[in-house]
Design a protein around this motif. Structure first.
Motif, PDB file in Angstrom:
ATOM      1  N   VAL A  46      55.318 -51.341 -51.139  1.00  0.00           N
ATOM      2  CA  VAL A  46      55.419 -52.099 -50.057  1.00  0.00           C
ATOM      3  C   VAL A  46      56.693 -51.894 -49.142  1.00  0.00           C
ATOM      4  CG1 VAL A  46      55.664 -54.609 -49.016  1.00  0.00           C
ATOM      5  CG2 VAL A  46      54.120 -54.231 -51.149  1.00  0.00           C
ATOM      6  N   SER A  47      56.544 -51.614 -47.665  1.00  0.00           N
ATOM      7  CA  SER A  47      57.924 -51.259 -46.914  1.00  0.00           C
ATOM      8  C   SER A  47      58.020 -52.444 -45.768  1.00  0.00           C
ATOM      9  CB  SER A  47      57.766 -49.822 -46.305  1.00  0.00           C
ATOM     10  OG  SER A  47      57.571 -49.098 -47.394  1.00  0.00           O
ATOM     11  N   VAL A  48      58.960 -52.766 -45.470  1.00  0.00           N
ATOM     12  CA  VAL A  48      59.191 -53.759 -44.186  1.00  0.00           C
ATOM     13  C   VAL A  48      59.501 -52.723 -43.047  1.00  0.00           C
ATOM     14  CG1 VAL A  48      62.018 -53.941 -44.795  1.00  0.00           C
ATOM     15  CG2 VAL A  48      60.755 -55.598 -43.428  1.00  0.00           C
ATOM     16  N   VAL A  49      58.930 -52.963 -42.037  1.00  0.00           N
ATOM     17  CA  VAL A  49      58.942 -52.234 -40.678  1.00  0.00           C
ATOM     18  C   VAL A  49      59.154 -53.068 -39.559  1.00  0.00           C
ATOM     19  CG1 VAL A  49      57.301 -50.773 -39.256  1.00  0.00           C
ATOM     20  CG2 VAL A  49      56.674 -51.108 -41.614  1.00  0.00           C
ATOM     21  N   SER A  50      60.194 -52.629 -38.990  1.00  0.00           N
ATOM     22  CA  SER A  50      60.633 -52.971 -37.571  1.00  0.00           C
ATOM     23  C   SER A  50      59.698 -53.244 -36.627  1.00  0.00           C
ATOM     24  CB  SER A  50      62.116 -52.439 -37.282  1.00  0.00           C
ATOM     25  OG  SER A  50      61.765 -51.238 -36.767  1.00  0.00           O
ATOM     26  N   LYS A  51      59.705 -54.108 -35.568  1.00  0.00           N
ATOM     27  CA  LYS A  51      58.900 -54.282 -34.441  1.00  0.00           C
ATOM     28  C   LYS A  51      58.695 -52.956 -33.864  1.00  0.00           C
ATOM     29  CE  LYS A  51      57.751 -57.173 -30.466  1.00  0.00           C
ATOM     30  NZ  LYS A  51      58.341 -58.369 -29.569  1.00  0.00           N
ATOM     31  N   ASP A  52      59.826 -52.245 -33.591  1.00  0.00           N
ATOM     32  CA  ASP A  52      59.359 -50.896 -32.762  1.00  0.00           C
ATOM     33  C   ASP A  52      59.103 -49.867 -33.548  1.00  0.00           C
ATOM     34  OD1 ASP A  52      61.803 -50.534 -34.140  1.00  0.00           O
ATOM     35  OD2 ASP A  52      63.091 -50.157 -32.543  1.00  0.00           O
ATOM     36  N   LYS A  53      58.881 -50.076 -35.043  1.00  0.00           N
ATOM     37  CA  LYS A  53      58.229 -48.971 -35.924  1.00  0.00           C
ATOM     38  C   LYS A  53      59.218 -47.814 -36.160  1.00  0.00           C
ATOM     39  CE  LYS A  53      54.286 -51.082 -35.368  1.00  0.00           C
ATOM     40  NZ  LYS A  53      53.688 -52.006 -36.362  1.00  0.00           N
ATOM     41  N   GLN A  54      60.723 -48.077 -35.389  1.00  0.00           N
ATOM     42  CA  GLN A  54      61.592 -47.095 -35.798  1.00  0.00           C
ATOM     43  C   GLN A  54      62.386 -47.036 -37.360  1.00  0.00           C
ATOM     44  OE1 GLN A  54      62.014 -44.416 -33.689  1.00  0.00           O
ATOM     45  NE2 GLN A  54      59.986 -45.315 -32.646  1.00  0.00           N
ATOM     46  N   THR A  55      62.275 -48.313 -37.736  1.00  0.00           N
ATOM     47  CA  THR A  55      63.001 -48.470 -39.061  1.00  0.00           C
ATOM     48  C   THR A  55      61.929 -48.956 -40.246  1.00  0.00           C
ATOM     49  OG1 THR A  55      65.072 -49.249 -37.881  1.00  0.00           O
ATOM     50  CG2 THR A  55      65.040 -49.561 -40.230  1.00  0.00           C
ATOM     51  N   VAL A  56      61.870 -48.104 -41.184  1.00  0.00           N
ATOM     52  CA  VAL A  56      60.918 -48.467 -42.360  1.00  0.00           C
ATOM     53  C   VAL A  56      61.769 -48.310 -43.754  1.00  0.00           C
ATOM     54  CG1 VAL A  56      58.872 -47.923 -43.406  1.00  0.00           C
ATOM     55  CG2 VAL A  56      58.923 -47.660 -41.011  1.00  0.00           C
ATOM     56  N   ILE A  57      61.880 -49.719 -44.204  1.00  0.00           N
ATOM     57  CA  ILE A  57      62.672 -49.710 -45.801  1.00  0.00           C
ATOM     58  C   ILE A  57      61.743 -49.899 -46.732  1.00  0.00           C
ATOM     59  CG2 ILE A  57      64.503 -50.701 -46.717  1.00  0.00           C
ATOM     60  CD1 ILE A  57      65.761 -51.201 -44.242  1.00  0.00           C
ATOM     61  N   SER A  79      64.444 -58.602 -36.328  1.00  0.00           N
ATOM     62  CA  SER A  79      64.245 -59.757 -35.719  1.00  0.00           C
ATOM     63  C   SER A  79      62.719 -60.280 -35.864  1.00  0.00           C
ATOM     64  CB  SER A  79      64.842 -59.939 -34.541  1.00  0.00           C
ATOM     65  OG  SER A  79      64.221 -58.982 -33.719  1.00  0.00           O
ATOM     66  N   SER A  80      62.126 -59.219 -35.628  1.00  0.00           N
ATOM     67  CA  SER A  80      60.562 -59.356 -35.732  1.00  0.00           C
ATOM     68  C   SER A  80      59.935 -58.125 -36.604  1.00  0.00           C
ATOM     69  CB  SER A  80      59.790 -59.269 -34.455  1.00  0.00           C
ATOM     70  OG  SER A  80      58.290 -59.360 -34.583  1.00  0.00           O
ATOM     71  N   TYR A  81      59.174 -58.391 -37.570  1.00  0.00           N
ATOM     72  CA  TYR A  81      58.839 -57.327 -38.669  1.00  0.00           C
ATOM     73  C   TYR A  81      57.496 -57.603 -39.177  1.00  0.00           C
ATOM     74  CZ  TYR A  81      59.383 -61.034 -42.276  1.00  0.00           C
ATOM     75  OH  TYR A  81      59.335 -62.008 -42.821  1.00  0.00           O
ATOM     76  N   THR A  82      57.036 -56.429 -39.856  1.00  0.00           N
ATOM     77  CA  THR A  82      55.607 -56.423 -40.476  1.00  0.00           C
ATOM     78  C   THR A  82      55.765 -56.044 -41.934  1.00  0.00           C
ATOM     79  OG1 THR A  82      54.956 -54.454 -39.717  1.00  0.00           O
ATOM     80  CG2 THR A  82      54.368 -56.435 -38.477  1.00  0.00           C
ATOM     81  N   PHE A  83      54.951 -56.095 -42.672  1.00  0.00           N
ATOM     82  CA  PHE A  83      55.098 -55.144 -43.989  1.00  0.00           C
ATOM     83  C   PHE A  83      53.742 -54.357 -43.978  1.00  0.00           C
ATOM     84  CE2 PHE A  83      56.921 -59.392 -45.927  1.00  0.00           C
ATOM     85  CZ  PHE A  83      58.231 -58.726 -46.229  1.00  0.00           C
ATOM     86  N   LEU A  84      54.299 -53.027 -44.676  1.00  0.00           N
ATOM     87  CA  LEU A  84      53.181 -52.070 -44.828  1.00  0.00           C
ATOM     88  C   LEU A  84      52.917 -51.760 -46.421  1.00  0.00           C
ATOM     89  CD1 LEU A  84      51.426 -49.891 -43.549  1.00  0.00           C
ATOM     90  CD2 LEU A  84      53.567 -48.306 -43.743  1.00  0.00           C
ATOM     91  N   SER A  85      51.748 -52.214 -46.890  1.00  0.00           N
ATOM     92  CA  SER A  85      51.379 -52.023 -48.171  1.00  0.00           C
ATOM     93  C   SER A  85      50.303 -50.610 -48.360  1.00  0.00           C
ATOM     94  CB  SER A  85      50.486 -53.223 -48.531  1.00  0.00           C
ATOM     95  OG  SER A  85      51.259 -54.629 -48.837  1.00  0.00           O
ATOM     96  N   GLN A  86      50.721 -50.089 -49.330  1.00  0.00           N
ATOM     97  CA  GLN A  86      50.157 -48.992 -49.592  1.00  0.00           C
ATOM     98  C   GLN A  86      49.410 -48.945 -50.925  1.00  0.00           C
ATOM     99  OE1 GLN A  86      53.881 -46.572 -48.861  1.00  0.00           O
ATOM    100  NE2 GLN A  86      52.671 -45.090 -47.795  1.00  0.00           N
ATOM    101  N   TYR A  87      48.174 -48.563 -51.036  1.00  0.00           N
ATOM    102  CA  TYR A  87      47.298 -48.455 -52.131  1.00  0.00           C
ATOM    103  C   TYR A  87      46.819 -47.270 -52.575  1.00  0.00           C
ATOM    104  CZ  TYR A  87      47.135 -53.112 -50.098  1.00  0.00           C
ATOM    105  OH  TYR A  87      47.554 -54.551 -49.648  1.00  0.00           O
ATOM    106  N   GLU A  88      46.191 -47.134 -53.613  1.00  0.00           N
ATOM    107  CA  GLU A  88      45.773 -45.668 -53.950  1.00  0.00           C
ATOM    108  C   GLU A  88      45.245 -44.941 -52.705  1.00  0.00           C
ATOM    109  OE1 GLU A  88      43.373 -45.822 -57.591  1.00  0.00           O
ATOM    110  OE2 GLU A  88      45.154 -46.757 -58.712  1.00  0.00           O
ATOM    111  N   ASP A  89      44.279 -45.322 -52.254  1.00  0.00           N
ATOM    112  CA  ASP A  89      43.418 -44.478 -51.161  1.00  0.00           C
ATOM    113  C   ASP A  89      43.625 -45.143 -49.677  1.00  0.00           C
ATOM    114  OD1 ASP A  89      42.232 -46.809 -51.556  1.00  0.00           O
ATOM    115  OD2 ASP A  89      40.248 -46.168 -52.026  1.00  0.00           O
ATOM    116  N   THR A  90      44.373 -46.270 -49.536  1.00  0.00           N
ATOM    117  CA  THR A  90      44.340 -46.603 -47.995  1.00  0.00           C
ATOM    118  C   THR A  90      45.910 -47.297 -47.864  1.00  0.00           C
ATOM    119  OG1 THR A  90      43.420 -48.024 -46.427  1.00  0.00           O
ATOM    120  CG2 THR A  90      43.380 -48.942 -48.550  1.00  0.00           C
TER     121      THR A  90
END
Length: 398
Positions: A46-57, A79-90
């Motif tokens: 799981v990564s945290v992604v900034s609103k502009d997609k420029q920062t991924v931690i 200040s606004s963010y999303t999470f990116l979850s990675q699974y085995e195939d998606t």
């Protein structure tokens, strides 16, 4: 690891009443930075992604149960963010439910708790809303004695652990705003009761249900239906009344398919019959949702929803309007006296006698084995009266 093992286990189990205190982004204090936490029991990363997609931690998986955490020095990109979850195939990008304040607060539920709320369904249940500028669904369920409540459904792939709900204090309700839930999604509440028994419950305030054996609630559009204003129907005041009592499922069959007529098919044939036979009103045996066909609707599990058997709520409204357009009033059988003991519905909802009377001599029907309501409980009165009001206002029944 910044969070303690006990705190993390409490989040995963849902035993903590305020998961928002731990999940999402939180300050560690002046000059100590920030911590980001997420639950995804099925993700590899799981990564945290900034609103502009420029920062991924990337977050670090600190528990094999699916708890992720990372410390960051500055909040500026998030200040606004999303999470990116990675699974085995998606992979899946999602907005964090734990970044939102409650849509409804405990004080909004005061009249519900006092037993005088005539429209509790405007607060409880699954209500599509826009909250803090984001479209999603507000979920509120009354379960005052539950040790934990998790939300599970199509919107989280029926994951049993990643959506613990927040307690709304003295109201006895749990809530969660889910930005990735939408109309048409099926869902249930996963309730760990006061008796330590885990039960999957349908929503008492749902406007629509799927067929048994699934019995899941379905998120429904809460905007007003296009209700037809009927011309004057006969009443006891100005004309005699002649009422045709009928069961929707056995009035007529579609012979080629050996099934009852749908709401739409009934709307094309029933009004003409009622008009021809000079009935002033039709009384429908209980049209509310129920699981046991042989009960003819008298063992209700969905007090706010027309049964799935003949079509959608919108199609039920079309049937009602088609009858009223020929000057015939529509009455419905409403069943506030008892309800079935099916585990997926109201019975022992939070591990206690919540809707039913605690005294078995008063709480169980001796002949039918069904549960009898505890009318002395204020929230039960709000629930039942709200149900009656909803049928009048949503569908325009007489």
């Amino acid at each position: 690891m910044i969070i303690s093992d006990n705190e993390m286990k409490s989040c995963l189990s849902g035993m903590i009443g305020s998961p928002h205190t731990w999940l999402g982004i939180h300050s560690l204090g002046e000059k100590r930075g920030w911590v980001v936490r997420a639950i995804d029991t099925q993700a590899c990363k799981v990564s945290v992604v900034s609103k502009d997609k420029q920062t991924v931690i990337p977050l670090r998986k600190v528990d094999k149960g699916g708890f992720f955490e990372v410390k960051i020095e500055s909040l500026e990109p998030f200040s606004s963010y999303t999470f990116l979850s990675q699974y085995e195939d998606t992979e899946y990008e999602w907005v964090d439910p734990y970044s939102f304040t409650p849509y409804f607060l405990a004080q909004d539920l005061y009249s519900f708790n006092q037993g005088v709320d005539r429209r509790p369904h405007e607060k409880l249940g699954a209500i599509p809303v826009t909250h803090q500028g984001v479209s999603g669904v507000s979920f509120v369920v009354w379960a005052p004695s539950a040790k934990s409540v998790h939300l599970t459904g199509d919107f989280n792939l029926w994951n049993p652990l990643n959506l613990p709900m927040r307690s709304l204090g003295s109201s006895g309700c749990r809530e969660l705003f889910v930005p990735f839930a939408k109309i048409g999604d099926k869902y249930k509440y996963r309730v760990l009761g006061a008796d330590n028994i885990l039960r999957e419950k349908t929503d008492p305030y749902a406007f629509r249900f799927e067929p048994p054996t699934g019995n899941a609630s379905i998120i429904e559009d809460r905007s007003p239906l296009n209700i037809f204003t009927p011309k004057e129907t006969r009443t006891a005041v100005n004309q005699p009344i002649s009422v045709y009592e009928m069961h929707l499922g056995s009035w007529k069959y579609e012979k080629n398919e050996n099934r009852p007529l749908s709401y739409i098919e009934l709307s094309r044939t029933l009004p003409a019959y009622l008009e021809k036979m000079n009935f002033s009103h039709v009384e429908l045996l209980p049209p509310s949702e129920y699981p046991y066909g042989a009960s003819w609707g008298y063992q209700v599990t969905g007090y706010y929803a027309p049964t799935h058997r003949y079509g959608t709520p919108e199609e039920f409204a079309i049937l009602v309007q088609s009858i009223q357009k020929v000057g015939v009033g529509v009455l419905i059988d409403w069943v506030p006296a008892h309800f079935p003991a099916d585990e997926f519905a109201l019975s022992c909802f939070d591990g206690t006698s919540l809707y039913e009377h605690q005294d078995p001599k008063q709480g169980r029907h001796a002949e039918w084995g069904t549960m009898c309501y505890n009318y002395g409980r204020a929230e039960v009165r709000s629930f039942l009266i709200g149900s009656a009001i909803s049928w009048l206002e949503r569908f325009g029944v007489n």
